[in-house]
Design a protein around this motif. Structure first.
Motif, PDB file in Angstrom:
ATOM      1  N   SER A  95       3.387  80.299 -56.296  1.00 11.77           N
ATOM      2  CA  SER A  95       4.639  80.553 -56.994  1.00 11.77           C
ATOM      3  C   SER A  95       4.979  82.048 -56.917  1.00 11.77           C
ATOM      4  N   SER A  96       6.226  82.375 -57.277  1.00 11.74           N
ATOM      5  CA  SER A  96       6.639  83.783 -57.264  1.00 11.74           C
ATOM      6  C   SER A  96       5.822  84.595 -58.258  1.00 11.74           C
ATOM      7  N   ALA A  97       5.474  83.992 -59.399  1.00  9.86           N
ATOM      8  CA  ALA A  97       4.663  84.704 -60.391  1.00  9.86           C
ATOM      9  C   ALA A  97       3.257  84.971 -59.855  1.00  9.86           C
ATOM     10  N   GLN A  98       2.691  83.984 -59.132  1.00 10.40           N
ATOM     11  CA  GLN A  98       1.362  84.158 -58.562  1.00 10.40           C
ATOM     12  C   GLN A  98       1.370  85.237 -57.483  1.00 10.40           C
ATOM     13  N   LYS A  99       2.438  85.273 -56.676  1.00 11.46           N
ATOM     14  CA  LYS A  99       2.540  86.300 -55.649  1.00 11.46           C
ATOM     15  C   LYS A  99       2.630  87.686 -56.274  1.00 11.46           C
ATOM     16  N   ALA A 100       3.422  87.806 -57.346  1.00 15.91           N
ATOM     17  CA  ALA A 100       3.534  89.090 -58.035  1.00 15.91           C
ATOM     18  C   ALA A 100       2.184  89.511 -58.594  1.00 15.91           C
TER      19      ALA A 100
ATOM     20  N   ILE B  82      -7.596  94.483 -70.565  1.00 21.11           N
ATOM     21  CA  ILE B  82      -6.840  94.817 -69.350  1.00 21.11           C
ATOM     22  C   ILE B  82      -6.152  93.572 -68.810  1.00 21.11           C
ATOM     23  N   HIS B  83      -6.870  92.463 -68.790  1.00 23.25           N
ATOM     24  CA  HIS B  83      -6.278  91.205 -68.331  1.00 23.25           C
ATOM     25  C   HIS B  83      -5.096  90.794 -69.203  1.00 23.25           C
ATOM     26  N   GLN B  84      -5.227  90.999 -70.511  1.00 24.36           N
ATOM     27  CA  GLN B  84      -4.142  90.644 -71.427  1.00 24.36           C
ATOM     28  C   GLN B  84      -2.915  91.517 -71.191  1.00 24.36           C
ATOM     29  N   GLU B  85      -3.142  92.787 -70.945  1.00 21.58           N
ATOM     30  CA  GLU B  85      -2.029  93.710 -70.671  1.00 21.58           C
ATOM     31  C   GLU B  85      -1.303  93.307 -69.381  1.00 21.58           C
TER      32      GLU B  85
ATOM     33  N   VAL C 110       2.675  86.185 -66.830  1.00 20.06           N
ATOM     34  CA  VAL C 110       1.833  85.064 -66.410  1.00 20.06           C
ATOM     35  C   VAL C 110       0.781  84.830 -67.488  1.00 20.06           C
ATOM     36  N   SER C 111       0.059  83.720 -67.360  1.00 22.67           N
ATOM     37  CA  SER C 111      -0.952  83.401 -68.359  1.00 22.67           C
ATOM     38  C   SER C 111      -2.207  84.243 -68.158  1.00 22.67           C
ATOM     39  N   LEU C 112      -2.969  84.381 -69.237  1.00 18.92           N
ATOM     40  CA  LEU C 112      -4.226  85.127 -69.162  1.00 18.92           C
ATOM     41  C   LEU C 112      -5.175  84.456 -68.185  1.00 18.92           C
ATOM     42  N   ASN C 113      -5.193  83.133 -68.174  1.00 17.71           N
ATOM     43  CA  ASN C 113      -6.067  82.405 -67.256  1.00 17.71           C
ATOM     44  C   ASN C 113      -5.720  82.704 -65.808  1.00 17.71           C
ATOM     45  N   ASP C 114      -4.413  82.794 -65.498  1.00 12.28           N
ATOM     46  CA  ASP C 114      -3.997  83.110 -64.136  1.00 12.28           C
ATOM     47  C   ASP C 114      -4.520  84.479 -63.709  1.00 12.28           C
TER      48      ASP C 114
END
Length: 287
Positions: free
Chosen positions: A120-125, A149-152, A159-163
């Protein structure tokens, strides 16, 4: 000629290509769009190769050959030339930048790892910005934990934290070869692929199925000899062909009604069933 010298020659030629004035660029674009003038298109593309090389250089840290990145960028450049609309009064370089970047990024996503990095576009970003944002956050505040850092990053990119966590794991790890030694194997020579579970039937099951299939084909061929010429034609067209014929089509071909075709087909199936049952009672389910 070595790859490095070829790359240098390509860069040198691109940098030597003359810039296009706005009016000349517009005229070339019109010739390409209105007259399918490929020479005009190629001249526009050649004049903007330095843009491709500059864009490709921004992605050199992903470990892929610079020449491949340039080639993919050139594909995007040609796509931009094909889609460019000169009547919009936008400079070609502005329009082409998006296509060049997208083409290079898609190539990286396809080839950077055997595991796809994002769809997805979000995953690419996330894929292309994770390292930069992680380094920036860590540099600005040394007290930040990996979790924070992941949360930021998740908040910044939407996107989600899991992603973020999954992508970070992919970018941090290396692809493992299936031929690499397995640390859990019983044998010193065991490889990772030796412990993969296959959904295919076992070898003895495959051989049994092959033998049974050949036996049934012989029984069917023998049973078909019990049919007369018209029955054989109907069964072949209706049951043995990849695209079965309709009753109407066979009726028109044989000069009989479709009901008569159905009756002959039913009688032929009964004859086949009887012949097959004699060969093997389990074949009674045929047709």
């Amino acid at each position: 000629m070595t790859t490095m010298s070829a790359d240098r020659r390509m860069i040198k030629m691109a940098m030597a290509a003359p810039y296009l004035e706005r009016g000349e660029e517009h005229a070339l674009a019109l010739r390409w769009k209105e007259n399918d003038d490929r020479g005009a298109r190629n001249k526009i593309a050649t004049a903007h190769m330095r843009l491709v090389i500059s864009m490709a250089g921004k992605f050199r840290n992903f470990g892929l050959p610079m020449s491949d990145l340039v080639q993919e960028g050139y594909v995007g450049l040609l796509e931009a030339a094909a889609r460019f609309e000169p009547e919009r009064e936008v400079r070609f370089s502005t329009y082409a930048s998006w296509w060049i970047r997208a083409s290079i990024q898609d190539y990286i996503l396809r080839n950077w790892s055997i595991v796809r990095g994002g769809t997805s576009s979000a995953q690419k970003a996330l894929f292309f910005n994770l390292r930069r944002l992680r380094a920036k956050l860590a540099k600005g505040d040394t007290q930040l934990t990996v979790q924070s850092i992941h949360q930021e990053i998740a908040a910044a990119l939407g996107v989600s934290l899991n992603d973020v966590q999954v992508m970070d794991a992919r970018l941090s790890g290396n692809d493992a070869s299936l031929q690499a030694p397995s640390i859990s194997g019983d044998s010193d020579s065991a490889e990772r692929m030796d412990f993969l579970v296959s959904n295919e039937p076992l070898p003895d099951e495959q051989v049994t199925s092959m033998i049974d299939g050949e036996r049934r084909r012989k029984w069917l061929a023998s049973a078909l000899t019990h049919l007369n010429e018209r029955e054989m034609k109907i069964i072949s067209a209706r049951r043995l062909a990849e695209d079965g014929a309709t009753l109407e089509e066979l009726g028109a071909d044989l000069g009989i009604s479709k009901e008569r075709v159905r009756q002959i087909e039913s009688r032929a199936i009964e004859k086949l069933r009887s012949a097959l049952v004699v060969a093997d009672p389990h074949m009674a389910a045929f047709a």
